[in-house]
Design an enzyme around this catalytic site. Structure first.
Site, PDB file in Angstrom:
ATOM      1  CD1 TRP A 218      -2.361  -2.085   1.562  1.00 18.55           C
ATOM      2  CD2 TRP A 218      -3.105  -0.969  -0.280  1.00 18.55           C
ATOM      3  NE1 TRP A 218      -3.574  -2.723   1.004  1.00 18.55           N
ATOM      4  CE2 TRP A 218      -3.935  -2.097  -0.158  1.00 18.55           C
ATOM      5  CE3 TRP A 218      -3.147  -0.071  -1.316  1.00 18.55           C
ATOM      6  CZ2 TRP A 218      -5.083  -2.256  -0.913  1.00 18.55           C
ATOM      7  CZ3 TRP A 218      -4.556  -0.205  -2.204  1.00 18.55           C
ATOM      8  CH2 TRP A 218      -5.147  -1.317  -1.823  1.00 18.55           C
TER       9      TRP A 218
ATOM     10  CG  ASP B  49      -2.992   4.159   4.270  1.00 19.71           C
ATOM     11  OD1 ASP B  49      -3.991   3.780   4.935  1.00 19.71           O
ATOM     12  OD2 ASP B  49      -3.006   3.314   3.016  1.00 19.71           O
TER      13      ASP B  49
ATOM     14  CE  LYS C 203      -9.220  -2.216   3.239  1.00 17.90           C
ATOM     15  NZ  LYS C 203      -8.015  -2.043   3.122  1.00 17.90           N
TER      16      LYS C 203
HETATM   17  C1  LIG Z   1      -7.512  -1.174   1.743  1.00 18.40           C
HETATM   18  C2  LIG Z   1      -6.324  -0.562   1.890  1.00 18.40           C
HETATM   19  C3  LIG Z   1      -6.360   0.734   0.883  1.00 18.40           C
HETATM   20  C4  LIG Z   1      -6.980   0.863  -0.187  1.00 18.40           C
HETATM   21  O1  LIG Z   1      -8.436   1.396   0.124  1.00 18.40           O
HETATM   22  P1  LIG Z   1      -9.499   1.700  -0.859  1.00 18.40           P
HETATM   23  O2  LIG Z   1     -10.779   2.337  -0.085  1.00 18.40           O
HETATM   24  O3  LIG Z   1      -9.909   0.448  -1.604  1.00 18.40           O
HETATM   25  O4  LIG Z   1      -8.867   2.818  -1.765  1.00 18.40           O
HETATM   26  C5  LIG Z   1      -5.282   1.699   1.257  1.00 18.40           C
HETATM   27  N1  LIG Z   1      -4.357   1.548   2.322  1.00 18.40           N
HETATM   28  C6  LIG Z   1      -4.477   0.385   3.049  1.00 18.40           C
HETATM   29  C7  LIG Z   1      -3.348   0.276   4.018  1.00 18.40           C
HETATM   30  C8  LIG Z   1      -5.449  -0.493   2.906  1.00 18.40           C
HETATM   31  O5  LIG Z   1      -5.569  -1.598   3.680  1.00 18.40           O
END
Ligand SMILES: *Cc1c(COP(=O)(O)O)cnc(C)c1O
Length: 363
Positions: A104, A174, A198
């Site tokens: 990511w 993030d 998540k």
């Molecule tokens: C799932 C995830 C993303 C992507 O998220 P979207 O909502 O699909 O854009 C980005 N960073 C991390 C760490 C993730 O687990």
């Protein structure tokens, strides 16, 4: 099927049963509205109360200081990969430092490159993203526009336990796959973002916590939706926000505060769930092999392999039959991944551990 399975999906992921039941009860008519959350104006009093409640509960959960703003946006974390550099970088200013601890972080960098000057301060590629940078390994610039990290790499299962020291440089995180899994010292962050699907709700809403002074970096030339300052000035109501996602988020925040008893308690539960799995992996004499180094193992996504892909296939098929679902690792790394977010009950992890012990003894 009407029975609920134990859902180890990495995202969208398991939600607290009591939250789903609450939403089900209110789906036809929200108290005071006579219509569902899906049918009322985002400018109605009823929705305004939900939005303010969501912000208040989040502020309480993370003890968010007064000089931060909470935004509820759309576009997922992928859009934040672009919005962060579009708002915080300037073409002729200093670069941003990116610390890459997995897939990511790499994706975030790819988007940032399109928006402005960036620099890779550390890259875990050489060891296939199984670790965090060692002491002294990261070369941060004291002039950087910001430092970007991914607190939990969902695919590899590598997680920061504490924030890297960035001095006066804003830390951007993030936090998509470990948001609200433990208390945080928000004052250490310039900006933190998390898509909800998540650990904090359904897909469609993304939460951004931003320090107020950073809003001054957003240029008027940005497209309106991509401008943090516009969203902050309009309290996330510049356009129609993801009303259902915000409603569910508010219920999850309430569950964390009232049913769980706050993030200290949530973290203790999360650590004990993860410990059960890692202890089993470590005691399996190499039958199960964890991907990440033990000092940076994720308490949210437990990643491991078996000796052959054939055995992994058999493992997944039998697990599914036992009501243990979505354990397949991400296609880019393979193997097994057990995502054990906040809402995964302890019984789910106990059940998985029992299955794993039994499977190993039979193989
Ligand atoms: C799932 C995830 C993303 C992507 O998220 P979207 O909502 O699909 O854009 C980005 N960073 C991390 C760490 C993730 O687990």
């Amino acid at each position: 099927m009407t029975e609920r399975i134990f859902n180890f999906s990495a995202g969208p992921a398991v939600l607290p049963l009591s939250v789903l039941e609450h939403a089900q009860r209110e789906l036809l008519a929200l108290p005071g509205a006579g219509a569902s959350i899906l049918e009322i104006s985002h400018r109605s009093k009823v929705f305004e109360a939900i939005l303010q409640s969501a912000k208040k509960r989040l502020t309480e959960l993370l003890s968010i200081p007064e000089n931060y703003r909470i935004l509820f946006l759309q576009g997922g974390s992928r859009l934040q990969f672009s919005m962060v550099p579009m708002n915080l970088l300037s073409a002729d200013g200093p670069p941003a430092d990116y610390i890459l601890t997995g897939s990511w972080g790499k994706n975030a960098l790819k988007e940032a490159i399109k928006a402005g000057p960036v620099r890779v301060a550390w890259d875990g590629k050489a060891s296939n993203y199984d670790r965090l940078p060692g002491a002294g390994a990261v070369q941060l610039s004291p002039q950087a526009a910001y430092v970007h990290i991914t607190s939990n790499e969902t695919i590899e299962g590598v997680q920061f336990r504490t924030e890297p020291e960035t001095g006066d440089v804003p830390l951007v995180c993030d936090s998509s796959s470990d948001f609200l899994h433990r208390p945080l010292d928000i004052a250490r962050y310039g900006l933190l973002y998390a898509c909800a699907q998540k650990n904090a709700g359904p897909a469609g809403v993304t939460i951004v916590i931003i320090r107020e002074d950073l809003l001054e970096r957003s240029q008027d030339s940005l497209p309106g939706y991509l401008n943090y300052k516009i969203h902050a000035d309009n309290d996330s109501l510049w356009n129609t926000p993801a009303v259902f996602g915000i409603y569910i988020f508010d219920l999850i925040a309430r569950w964390l505060l009232e049913d769980i008893g706050g993030l200290d308690k949530m973290y203790a539960q999360n650590c004990s769930k993860a410990q059960m799995l890692y202890d089993l992996i470590d005691a399996s004499n190499g039958f199960y092999r964890g991907h990440s180094q033990s000092d940076c193992r994720s308490v949210m996504n437990v990643t491991f392999r078996l000796s052959t892909e054939e055995l992994e296939k058999k493992f997944l098929a039998e697990a599914e039959k036992n009501g243990l679902s979505s354990l397949k690792g991400h296609r880019s790394v393979g193997g097994i991944r057990a995502s054990i977010y906040n809402a995964m009950p302890v019984e789910g992890v106990t059940s998985l551990c029992n299955f794993m012990r039994d499977f190993a003894s039979r193989s």
